[in-house]
Design an enzyme around this catalytic site. Structure first.
Site, mmCIF file in Angstrom:
data_model
loop_
_atom_site.group_PDB
_atom_site.id
_atom_site.type_symbol
_atom_site.label_atom_id
_atom_site.label_comp_id
_atom_site.label_asym_id
_atom_site.label_seq_id
_atom_site.Cartn_x
_atom_site.Cartn_y
_atom_site.Cartn_z
ATOM 1 N N GLN A 120 0.823 -1.200 0.000
ATOM 2 C CA GLN A 120 0.000 0.000 0.000
ATOM 3 C C GLN A 120 0.870 1.269 0.000
ATOM 4 O O GLN A 120 2.041 1.243 0.395
ATOM 5 C CB GLN A 120 -0.916 0.013 1.222
ATOM 6 C CG GLN A 120 -0.161 -0.089 2.534
ATOM 7 C CD GLN A 120 -1.057 -0.358 3.726
ATOM 8 O OE1 GLN A 120 -0.642 -1.036 4.666
ATOM 9 N NE2 GLN A 120 -2.258 0.158 3.737
ATOM 10 N N GLU A 204 -8.264 5.411 6.271
ATOM 11 C CA GLU A 204 -8.047 4.538 7.426
ATOM 12 C C GLU A 204 -7.817 5.326 8.712
ATOM 13 O O GLU A 204 -7.152 6.360 8.712
ATOM 14 C CB GLU A 204 -6.830 3.634 7.187
ATOM 15 C CG GLU A 204 -6.567 2.662 8.343
ATOM 16 C CD GLU A 204 -5.306 1.833 8.166
ATOM 17 O OE1 GLU A 204 -5.120 0.864 8.934
ATOM 18 O OE2 GLU A 204 -4.501 2.156 7.270
#
Length: 267
Positions: A120, A204
């Protein structure tokens, strides 16, 4: 005899210093980074509940305590690249809040139905008092994140994120600041193999230290030009699973998808 013994002791000492760090030492180093406040993304912490929304086009919305966004799942294991572009938001403290709050916007491969590895890259946005800051980073979970250097980021900048897996244990993370023309790239390898089962576009509530950071009011993050590469071509987010973030019984986000977009709003 004495000289020989001394030489043996010296050689043993050199060997000890030259030896690679033990697994325990490497783990302690990682834990030290976590204690010192390094960004640490975790796999999606799914909650055992879901909801159906929409009229004729019903979409399944599921909940996570740390992810909000859109996720593709493929049991065939085919996702090898994910990309998306977003405009950097202005983070704000939640109403009645004070102190430091943060969140991260990123794209990645795996981490939802495959929780053993995540490739990521993304950007943290943080407000501490009246100070706003941004950090660009890359991560191959279960390792921690590492900051990119040489790519300043400001409110309103257009940022393009891309991760590509060249194999299950190697890949690249690329962040392009479209506004300034700066691009950074990191080639990565890991002993944690990707399953290549998930592709995602996420905001997130990441970990720092031993807990999640206080979640910031990020307004809205919209990933445009969002696509994932599979073994048979390219797919957009439409039709993927929507994840809304829910903590302590409160839903914190609202997510929608289009053919090439994912919109994530703080509510």
């Amino acid at each position: 005899m004495l000289a020989s013994a001394l030489l043996s002791i010296a050689l043993l000492a050199i060997t000890a210093f030259a030896a690679p760090p033990s697994r325990k030492a490497r783990m302690e180093s990682r834990l030290s980074r976590r204690r010192e406040g390094a960004h640490f993304s975790r796999p999606s912490q799914r909650l055992e509940e879901s909801n159906l929304i929409g009229g004729g086009n019903v979409t399944n919305v599921e909940y996570s305590s740390n992810w909000a966004g859109a996720v593709w799942d493929s049991a065939a294991g085919t996702y090898t690249s994910v990309t998306g572009t977003f405009v950097v938001p202005t983070p704000k403290a939640p109403s009645s809040g004070s102190g430091t709050y943060s969140a991260a916007a990123w794209v990645g491969i795996d981490g939802d139905t495959c929780g053993t590895a995540i490739l990521q890259t993304g950007v943290d946005f943080t407000i501490s008092g009246s100070k706003v800051s941004y950090d660009a980073w890359y991560e191959w979970y279960p390792d921690y994140s590492y900051d990119f250097s040489g790519i300043p980021i400001s409110t309103g900048d257009t940022i393009k994120l891309t991760v590509t897996a060249s194999s299950t244990k190697a890949g690249t993370a690329v962040i392009e600041n479209v506004t300034t023309g700066k691009t950074v790239t990191k080639s990565l390898t890991s002993s944690a193999a990707l399953c290549e089962k998930n592709a995602e576009w996420i905001v997130e509530d990441y970990d720092s230290g031993n807990s999640q950071v206080p979640f910031v009011n990020f307004g809205t993050v919209t990933f445009t030009g969002a696509s994932a590469t599979t073994g048979s071509g390219t797919v957009g987010p439409s039709g993927s699973t929507i994840l809304d973030m829910k903590q302590s019984g409160t839903v914190l986000t609202s997510v929608s998808t289009g053919s090439s977009s994912v919109t994530i709003s703080y509510v």
